[in-house]
Design a protein around this motif. Structure first.
Motif, mmCIF file in Angstrom:
data_model
loop_
_atom_site.group_PDB
_atom_site.id
_atom_site.type_symbol
_atom_site.label_atom_id
_atom_site.label_comp_id
_atom_site.label_asym_id
_atom_site.label_seq_id
_atom_site.Cartn_x
_atom_site.Cartn_y
_atom_site.Cartn_z
ATOM 1 N N ASN A 1 -36.197 -55.949 113.648
ATOM 2 C CA ASN A 1 -35.026 -55.628 112.853
ATOM 3 C C ASN A 1 -34.468 -56.831 112.111
ATOM 4 O O ASN A 1 -33.989 -56.731 110.996
ATOM 5 N N ASP B 1 -39.454 -48.170 118.417
ATOM 6 C CA ASP B 1 -38.087 -48.195 117.922
ATOM 7 C C ASP B 1 -37.724 -46.813 117.365
ATOM 8 O O ASP B 1 -38.417 -46.304 116.489
ATOM 9 N N GLU C 1 -28.813 -45.178 112.208
ATOM 10 C CA GLU C 1 -28.756 -46.209 111.183
ATOM 11 C C GLU C 1 -27.352 -46.806 111.062
ATOM 12 O O GLU C 1 -27.202 -47.994 110.818
ATOM 13 N N ASP D 1 -27.072 -49.160 113.835
ATOM 14 C CA ASP D 1 -27.902 -50.307 113.520
ATOM 15 C C ASP D 1 -27.169 -51.263 112.582
ATOM 16 O O ASP D 1 -27.152 -52.480 112.787
#
Lengths: 232, 336
Positions: free
Chosen positions: B252, B277, B313, B316
Motif C-alpha cells: 500500500n 489484501d 477504500e 484505507d
C-alpha cells in the motif's frame, strides 16, 4: 540412460535448480544420479545425499577443472549405467568463464543469474554461447525490466538456445525444464568417439609444471604477452 | 528469412545496412566491425590465427548459425502484429487428483482477475501453467489456449515473446544507472522506435503513481520502495510486450494502487493479481479461489462486495492520511 551436463558460474543456483528438477523427474518415476565436479571444495554431495540422490564427487585440485571433467566423464557415465539411472546429471562450476565442458550430442544446460549484471553474457565463453538451454535464476529479486534486458543479452550471444527463467528456491520452472531435458528414446551407452563442442582453454607453460618464480627467464612453453604498445 | 549457408558470404556493411540490429550482435560477440566493414564473415574468420579463433570462443559455423537465427528472430519480432485478445484455461485436477471446480475460464485484455488462497495452495503453479502455456503436460493437467486456439511453441521458448511479465513485492533494481539510462536500456532491448517519447511517458506515469516525485537523473538504486514499484509498473505497462501482467501483492505504501491498475488496463494488459489484501482482491472483476493445488471456484465480484470495497477504500484512505500526518509531525484528530 540420458546424460545432461549442467554448468555455470559459482553460486548461480545450479544445485538448487538441479535438485528441484530431479524432484520433477522422480515424480515421473525416473531414477536420477548426479556427478558433481568442483575445483577445491564442495559440500554439495551432502546436499544431494540429504535429498536421497546418489552422487559422485570429483575435486580437480591443482588441475584445470575442465580438463579434469573431460578426463573423467566416461568413467562417470559408466558409474551411472552400473547404477541403472534413467538420467545422469553432471554439474560443474565455470570457474574462469572460458569453460566449455559440453559434448556434442549431449544436452548442455548453462545456469546464470540475473544479479551477475547485463554485461556478463558477453564475457562468458562457450559455457554460455554453445549451451542448448540457458537457465536464468534469481529473477524473483530483480525488476521485470532487468529480467527482460538480461534475457535479451543472453539471446544475443546464443540465439539458438532455449532460454528459461527459473526460480531455484520455489522451483518455479523446474517441472518445465525436466520435460525438455529428458528424452525417453535416448539410450547413451558410452561417450567414446564423441567430441567436445569447443576446445578447452589451453596452457602448457612452465607455471603449469610448478614454476613459481616471476620473470621472462622462467617462462617457457605456451606463453602469451599483453601488447603494451599504445595503438596510434 | 535468411539462411545460415548464405550469411558467411555477405559483406558486413551490407548485412548492417539490411539489418541494423546486427551491430549489437557483432559487438556482444566480440567481432570487430570497424576495420572489417568491407569483408565477409568468412573472410574475417579466415584472417584469424589459430590463437585468435580460440580467443573468439566461437567458430565460423556457429557464428553463421547464431547470426541467421538472430536475424530471423528479429525479423519476426519486428513484423509481428499478432495480438493476444484472450487466454482460456481448461480445468485439470488438484493435488489429490480431483477435477477442478470450474468450467473453461476465458480472460480477455483489460480484465483484472484476483487470485486468492492460502500460501502454498498452488498459486505459483497456476501462474507457471499460464507462463508455460500448459497443454495437459504439467502436474495439474490444465490446458491454456491463446485466442481460443492451441498456441504456437514460440510462447514457450522465445525470449522476445513471453506471455507473462511479473511484478512482485520483493523485487529490486540492481543496476547502477539513472532512471533515464535504465529505461533507455530497456527500450533498446525491446527495439522501440520512438525511444525518447516512451522514456518521457514512463517517467511521467511513474511519477503519477508514486507519492514522492523522482527525476530522470535519480539513480534507480536510490529510489524509495514506493517509487521503485511505481517505476516498475509504469515501465512494465508501457515497455513490456507481454500481454499478461502478473502482480504478486502491491504494498500500500507510497503508491496509488488504483491508478496503477488503471494504467495497466489502458495499456490493454490482462492483469492477474495474487493477493491477501481485501481491497486488491475486490478490485478484480473475478477472483480465482485456489485450494489444495487446484482452482476450487471462480467468484464474480458481487454488487454487495463492490459497496464493501467502497467502505474499505475509505478506511484505507483514512489510515493513509493518518500516516502522512504522523510523518509530517502533526497531531491526529478524527477525520470525518
Amino acid at each position: 540412460m540420458n546424460l545432461v551436463t549442467f554448468s555455470g558460474p559459482p553460486s548461480s543456483g545450479k544445485t538448487s535448480v538441479i535438485l528441484k528438477t530431479i524432484d520433477s523427474l522422480k515424480q515421473r518415476g525416473l531414477s536420477v544420479g548426479v556427478a558433481k565436479f568442483d575445483c577445491l571444495y564442495t559440500d554439495d554431495d551432502v546436499i544431494y545425499g540429504k535429498a536421497g540422490v546418489p552422487v559422485k564427487k570429483g575435486i580437480s585440485g591443482s588441475l584445470c577443472p575442465d580438463h579434469y571433467f573431460v578426463s573423467n566423464i566416461e568413467e562417470v557415465l559408466q558409474w551411472g549405467l552400473d547404477n541403472g539411472f534413467d538420467v545422469l546429471i553432471s554439474e560443474s562450476a565455470g570457474l574462469c568463464n572460458r569453460c566449455s565442458p559440453y559434448i556434442k550430442e549431449v544436452r548442455a544446460v548453462c545456469v546464470i543469474d540475473n544479479l551477475s549484471g547485463v554485461n556478463t553474457p558477453k564475457k562468458i565463453g562457450p559455457m554460455l554461447k554453445s549451451a542448448d538451454i540457458v537457465v536464468i535464476t534469481k529473477g524473483d529479486i530483480v525488476s521485470q525490466a532487468e529480467r527482460e534486458v538480461f534475457a535479451a543479452r543472453v539471446n544475443m550471444v546464443n540465439p539458438s538456445a532455449v532460454i528459461m527463467n527459473i526460480n531455484g528456491l520455489t522451483g518455479q520452472g523446474c517441472y518445465e525444464l525436466s520435460t525438455i531435458i529428458y528424452m525417453e528414446d535416448e539410450k547413451l551407452e558410452t561417450l567414446l568417439g564423441k567430441k567436445l563442442r569447443f576446445p578447452m582453454p589451453s596452457a602448457l607453460c612452465s607455471y603449469c609444471l610448478g614454476e613459481t618464480r616471476i620473470g621472462q627467464d622462467y617462462q617457457m612453453g605456451n606463453v602469451r604477452k599483453i601488447d603494451m604498445e599504445d595503438k596510434k | 528469412m535468411i539462411r545460415k549457408e548464405d550469411i558467411g558470404c555477405i559483406k558486413l556493411c551490407d548485412l548492417i545496412d539490411d539489418y541494423p540490429f546486427t551491430v549489437s550482435f557483432f559487438e556482444d560477440n566480440g567481432i570487430e566491425t570497424g576495420t572489417a566493414m568491407n569483408m565477409t564473415l568468412k573472410e574475417i574468420f579466415d584472417s584469424y590465427s589459430v590463437d585468435e579463433t580460440e580467443d573468439m570462443v566461437l567458430d565460423f559455423d556457429r557464428v553463421c548459425e547464431n547470426l541467421a537465427e538472430f536475424i530471423n528472430q528479429m525479423l519476426s519480432f519486428l513484423s509481428e502484429d499478432e495480438k493476444i485478445h484472450s487466454i482460456t484455461i481448461h480445468p485439470g485436477r488438484d493435488k489429490s487428483g480431483n477435477p477442478e471446480g470450474f468450467s473453461d475460464l476465458k480472460i480477455s485484455r483489460g480484465e483484472v482477475i484476483s487470485i486468492v488462497g492460502p500460501t502454498g495452495s498452488g498459486k505459483s503453479r497456476l501462474l507457471g501453467d499460464i507462463e508455460w502455456v500448459a497443454q495437459a503436460d504439467t502436474p495439474t493437467g490444465r490446458r491454456v489456449m491463446v485466442n481460443g486456439e492451441v498456441p504456437d511453441a514460440k510462447w514457450r521458448f522465445s525470449t522476445s515473446t513471453k506471455l507473462v511479465a511479473q511484478l512482485s513485492q520483493n523485487m529490486n533494481f540492481v543496476m547502477d544507472l539513472t532512471v533515464y539510462e535504465f529505461i533507455k536500456l530497456h527500450a533498446e532491448s525491446r527495439m522501440v522506435e520512438d525511444a525518447e517519447n516512451v522514456i518521457t511517458r514512463i517517467i511521467e506515469q511513474g511519477n503519477e503513481l508514486a507519492g514522492e516525485k523522482f527525476t530522470p537523473e535519480t539513480a534507480i538504486t536510490s529510489l524509495s520502495g514506493g517509487q521503485s514499484r511505481a517505476l516498475m509498473i509504469a515501465d512494465t505497462a508501457i515497455l513490456s510486450r507481454s500481454p499478461i501482467i502478473l502482480i504478486d501483492e502491491i504494498e500500500n505504501a507510497g503508491i496509488d494502487r488504483k491508478k496503477a491498475l488503471a494504467l495497466l488496463l489502458t495499456e490493454e494488459k490482462i492483469v492477474l493479481m495474487a493477493t491477501h489484501d481485501p481491497i486488491l482482491a475486490l478490485m478484480g472483476d473475478k477472483r480465482i479461489v485456489i485450494k489444495n493445488g487446484g482452482i476450487a471456484g471462480i467468484i464474480e465480484t458481487t454488487d454487495e462486495e463492490r459497496s464493501i470495497l467502497v467502505e474499505l477504500e475509505k478506511l484505507d484512505r483514512k489510515i493513509l492520511s493518518y500516516r502522512t500526518a504522523l510523518r509530517s509531525g502533526e497531531i491526529l484528530s478524527e477525520i470525518k
